[in-house]
Design an enzyme around this catalytic site. Structure first.
Site, PDB file in Angstrom:
ATOM      1  N   HIS A   1       7.629   1.644   5.022  1.00  0.00           N
ATOM      2  CA  HIS A   1       7.756   1.807   6.473  1.00  0.00           C
ATOM      3  C   HIS A   1       8.394   0.597   7.141  1.00  0.00           C
ATOM      4  CE1 HIS A   1       3.590  -0.034   6.641  1.00  0.00           C
ATOM      5  NE2 HIS A   1       4.131  -0.618   7.687  1.00  0.00           N
TER       6      HIS A   1
ATOM      7  N   ASP B   1       4.603   4.549   0.242  1.00  0.00           N
ATOM      8  CA  ASP B   1       4.867   3.494   1.220  1.00  0.00           C
ATOM      9  C   ASP B   1       5.224   2.168   0.558  1.00  0.00           C
ATOM     10  OD1 ASP B   1       5.267   2.323   3.614  1.00  0.00           O
ATOM     11  OD2 ASP B   1       3.189   2.391   4.307  1.00  0.00           O
TER      12      ASP B   1
ATOM     13  N   SER C   1       2.207  -5.872   7.323  1.00  0.00           N
ATOM     14  CA  SER C   1       2.652  -4.797   6.441  1.00  0.00           C
ATOM     15  C   SER C   1       3.570  -5.307   5.357  1.00  0.00           C
ATOM     16  CB  SER C   1       3.420  -3.743   7.233  1.00  0.00           C
ATOM     17  OG  SER C   1       2.568  -2.775   7.697  1.00  0.00           O
TER      18      SER C   1
END
Lengths: 498, 514
Positions: free
Chosen positions: B94, B125, B204
């Protein structure tokens, strides 16, 4: 200076004209407060419905009030929405301290009207019946009257703005309503509206735009006339759905000559209601009872101007005839249909089941019940987006299409946890397909199916859309049902009417 | 008694059927650069590790799924990543999905390094980035992966939360290890590790370390809870890294079986003729064209997958933990095989099944990095029904979308009986013109047929429009009683000018990205 004089003169003349208009208007109004004292009653209503998700349980008792007006010496009329799930009624009239006993005589949820009988022994003198006038003068000023709980007769004002054919608050049916604009009060509790000296309607809704909907004199008088007949059968219900026919391509596709400008498209035909047995999907209705329908399905009413076609069917009593002039398969065709209606309970997914306990069976903690709109709406305001789409599909696409093979949708609504149903407690909102191998066409089939295999060790429930099979050990059932009855306080493990 | 519309009990192996989530999980990418933060005191070893943690800045541009020839406005994202063996940077998908440009930055070094993604796995992901400038890897060490940490052990999260230029290290405890939905795709479920270490937007893709080794990749959190963050465990990372060894990413597979973990009922067990000592799960259905369609049947009970015994909740003992049986499938790559032991009408059977993607007709996962497919004819825009299209209804899309799309999204596996169907096609938009003046009522309806030709794939449409019925193109829609006739000659005449007027170029994009 000269200009000034001219302007002043114009203003003066305009003011005079306005004054005379006001005088004229005031002259048209009648103060009926005194007269209404003998004709309006205050009704105290108690309702005691059932929780749809737990159909053995009553909802909390609630009290409300509504205004009703005399249509006989001991008979009053008001909206049906006021007496939904009614448990008790009592009336109060002007100038009398004691409540008067009252009972429902006729309720028509489709017309949103009900007739109530008052106890003559509880009244010092009879009421003075009102006669509703069917005159309709758009723009005319109207007055409203109602009696409060402290025995005061109030009145308000507004003006008659328009007519509309719209769904009643208590059913799927569309009916003619007047709309009163600029009302001085929120009035939707059966207040009586009068134009000049004559009552014209009963308030049935109001909104934040200072508008009030009225059940008009025409509907009230028709209802009273029909209820005078001992075998009250109600009024017609529409048995099909239409769609506007504006697109010239659709007209050409239907082989309609360009000279034919009118007509509305039949988009769906139900299994219930007027026209369901004579109309076909794809028909174009050119006229009903010689009233030509435009592309939106409206006809020119001599009094109300453009009205939606439903009025031509719902204003007829059951058993009368209605003539459809159609464009079908490239040619004109006339068909005659009998005016029919149906009870909400006849629908595949009933719109309502007011006044009676929902139908259900609890077997080993598995709650099987009939799918109704009321069950779905209990999920909250945004129920349509929250409910299982499979259930919503039945409500949206098939509600008016019961068949001989299927008259109810039976669902497993919830599992009351118990030893007998361990492993199944997550199941809910699943549509029952078979019970002990028998295809379930109505909730009444469940007890029959249960008795099908007396020697079988298990009762087996199958569902639509790939769900697990529910297996209930028959020998353990009596003890389990006893536990459920005691543990969850459920007095009646089943409620089936048929 | 609360009624819950979402059903949790029935699920696919390794693939969540429904998207409604218990909690709102959020991705931890930052939308734009914000303010910096200070890193804690660092040991020498830690400093070496920190050199391998990088800041990722990306310029993204999403697609418009209603008028698919257009793209949304560009936006900037900030995330983290870390260097692994082979001079590669591992990060979250992402961070770099729908990306136009990627640049990397190391702590305390001003230079920016352009990068590109070599592999991207939206279902897990994860993404691998490469940097052309070899100098980028100077002074860095490749971080090593280790096993799943134990619950209640301490882990450290490294990254650039809220976009600071200095690395941030926070400590926390592993609080839970379970299978859950990966928010990036919205539909795929894999193992996740929950921690209370502060994981914030910008974290992230950063490594989560224990004893100097990577135990996971920080990737999502819960907006409604404090200090609950999630990592992608190394089991998932290793699956991804193994998958790409052949130069392409295939994805995580499944068996394509719908099952019910409800064999707690002794009666159900007896009814299905399963020995009382056996635990397992009941097969409810198999997906059309799936790996097990010819192997399993409804009411079969799977008791063992490879050598793992399945309990009545559908769990197995694996990695020293009690985890969902999909974990066993996730140890395999696409094309790998799995042994199934199951009972059918009291008879024990053993079969070998192939692990495959087994995606449903109505794709439930969000798609990235592939321009949406569409076709525009006479101002009518046709698109495949996808989750991306449904999400154009906004945050509350599961409630807001039209009923039939919701019905298909939720139950396409059960509702579709057409073995030739590849997808559902929706009339997504009408570009107003005299030829389609009355078509707006059919917007968002699912196309059943055009000129009598059943539409099972967007690619069926060009051919269908070649065969008008007389003077009209006749379009029929599912659960819609009305038909949409379009004047065929006028449509042909008006089509070019509509394309020009609304700048629709190209007029169609039909090919699927491989």
């Amino acid at each position: 200076m000269k200009n000034q004089i001219v302007l002043t003169s114009i203003a003066f003349v305009a003011m005079l004209a306005r004054c005379s208009l006001l005088v004229a208007t005031e002259n048209k109004r009648s103060n009926l407060t005194e007269a209404m004292k003998q004709s309006i009653v205050y009704l105290k209503t108690s309702s005691y419905g059932y929780t749809q998700g737990q159909p053995w349980r009553h909802k909390q008792l609630s009290e409300n009030w509504v205004c009703a007006c005399a249509v006989g010496e001991y008979e009053v009329i008001t909206t049906a929405q006021s007496v939904v799930n009614n448990a008790f009624l009592k009336a109060l009239r002007y100038g009398q301290n004691e409540f008067i006993g009252a009972k429902l005589k006729v309720v028509d949820y489709e017309s949103d009207l009900c007739l109530i009988e008052l106890d003559p022994h509880g009244m010092y003198r009879p009421l003075k019946p009102l006669v509703f006038t069917e005159d309709y003068n758009r723009g005319t000023e109207v007055d409203s009257y109602w009696l409060s709980s402290d025995n005061r007769l109030y009145n308000g004002r507004g003006y008659l703005d328009r007519t509309v054919i719209e769904k009643t608050r208590t059913s799927y049916e569309k009916r003619l309503h007047y709309v009163v604009a600029n009302t001085s009060h929120h009035t939707s509790r059966g207040e009586i509206y009068c134009a000049g000296p004559a009552p014209i309607g009963i308030a049935c809704w109001s909104n934040d735009n200072k508008e009030t909907g009225l059940i008009p004199a025409e509907g009230i008088n028709r209802f009273l006339e029909a209820t005078a007949n001992k075998n009250y059968g109600g009024f017609g219900a529409v048995g099909f759905a239409t769609s506007e026919l504006l697109d010239p391509s659709v007209r050409a596709f239907l082989k309609m000559p360009t000279s034919l400008k009118n007509g509305v498209y039949v988009a769906d035909v139900y299994n219930l209601g007027t026209g369901c047995n004579v109309l076909r999907k794809g028909d174009v209705i050119m006229a009903i009872d010689r009233q030509v329908l435009n592309s939106y399905g409206r006809f020119m009413h001599p009094k109300y101007k453009w009205l939606s076609f439903e009025h031509l069917i719902t204003s007829k009593t059951v058993g009368q005839k209605v003539r459809f002039e159609l464009w079908r398969d490239g040619e004109r065709k006339d068909v005659l249909a009998e005016v029919k209606n149906f009870k909400a309970s006849q629908m595949l997914v009933p719109y309502h089941e007011y006044g009676r306990q929902p139908e259900y069976v609890i077997i080993g903690g598995f709650i099987l019940q009939k799918l109704t709109r009321e069950y779905l709406t209990e999920l909250g305001q945004d129920w349509a987006g929250r409910v299982s789409p499979h259930l919503y599909h039945y409500y949206r696409d098939l509600a008016f299409k019961p068949t001989a093979e299927r008259s109810d949708i039976v669902i497993l609504s919830y599992v009351l946890p118990a030893n007998i149903n361990i492993g199944y407690s997550n199941l809910r909102q699943d549509v029952v397909k078979k019970f002990n191998g028998m295809t379930i066409s109505s909730i009444a089939d469940i007890p029959i199916a249960q008795k099908l295999n007396p020697e079988s060790e298990y009762d087996v429930i199958e569902f639509e859309l790939d769900n697990p099979v529910v297996v209930i050990p028959c020998k353990q059932l009596p003890a389990a049902d006893k536990f459920i009855h005691k543990n969850y306080g459920i007095r009646k493990l089943s409620n089936i009417y048929r | 008694m609360a009624h819950c519309p979402a059903k949790w009990s029935v699920r696919f192996l390794g693939y969540s059927v429904m998207c409604f989530q218990k909690l709102i999980l959020v991705l931890l990418i930052m939308a734009s650069v914000a303010f910096g933060c200070l890193s804690p005191a660092q040991s020498g070893q830690q400093q070496d590790l920190e050199k391998s943690v990088v800041l990722i800045r990306s310029i993204k541009q999403d697609f418009d799924y209603v008028t698919p020839w257009k793209q949304e406005a560009m936006r900037e994202g900030i995330g983290s990543g870390f260097i692994i063996e082979g001079k590669r940077v591992l990060t979250n998908a992402h961070n770099v999905s729908n990306c136009k440009y990627i640049e990397l930055r190391k702590e305390n070094i001003a230079k920016l390094y352009p990068a590109r993604f070599a592999f991207i796995g939206h279902d897990c992901d994860l993404a691998i980035l490469t940097v052309n400038d070899e100098a980028f890897f100077d002074g860095t060490v490749a971080l090593e992966l280790t096993e799943i940490p134990t619950v209640n052990s301490t882990v450290s999260t490294y990254g650039f939360p809220v976009g600071g230029n200095r690395i941030s290290v926070t400590e926390g405890v592993v609080s839970r290890i379970e299978t859950d939905t990966y928010v990036h795709s919205g539909a795929d479920g894999h193992l996740v590790i929950q921690t209370d270490a502060a994981i914030n937007p910008g974290n992230s893709g950063g490594p989560v370390m224990q004893k100097g080794k990577v135990v996971g990749v920080a990737f999502q959190g819960i907006s409604e809870a404090e200090n609950i963050g999630y990592l992608i465990p190394t089991t998932v990372v290793r699956h991804f890294l193994t998958d790409i060894k052949d130069g392409k990413y295939d994805g995580f597979g499944s068996l394509g079986v719908l099952f019910y973990p409800g064999l707690h009922s002794a009666s159900y067990k007896d009814y299905l003729n399963i020995p009382m000592h056996e635990d397992g799960i009941v097969v409810i259905a198999t997906m059309m064209h799936s790996s097990v369609e010819s192997i399993l049947q409804p009411s079969d009970v799977i008791t063992q997958i490879d050598d793992y015994n399945i309990d009545n909740d559908g769990m197995v003992q694996i990695y020293g933990l009690r985890l969902h049986m999909s974990e066993v499938i996730e140890t395999k790559q696409i094309g790998g095989t799995i042994r199934l032991t199951f009972y059918r009408q009291g008879k024990q059977m053993k079969e070998t099944a192939t692990v495959d993607l087994n995606r449903p007709i109505f794709e439930q996962a969000r798609q990235y990095d592939q321009p949406p497919r569409y076709l525009c004819f006479a101002g009518m825009v046709f698109v495949p029904a996808t989750r991306n299209f449904l999400e154009t209804w906004g945050r509350d899309w599961p409630k807001e979308i039209p009923h039939y799309l919701r019905y298909l999204f939720r139950h396409s596996i059960q509702l579709n009986t057409d073995r030739k169907r590849k997808e559902y096609v929706v009339l997504s938009e009408i570009m107003p013109d005299e030829v389609n003046s009355y078509a707006h009522k059919f917007k968002n309806k699912v196309v059943k047929s055009i000129n009598g030709i059943i539409i099972r794939d967007l690619e069926d449409i060009p051919n269908a429009f070649k065969h008008p019925e007389g003077n009209f193109h006749i379009i029929e829609f599912m659960v819609e009683n009305r038909t949409l006739p379009i004047d065929a000659i006028k449509a042909q005449q008006r089509h070019p000018s509509i394309l020009e007027k609304y700048h629709v170029t190209p007029e169609a994009r039909l090919e699927r990205k491989l």
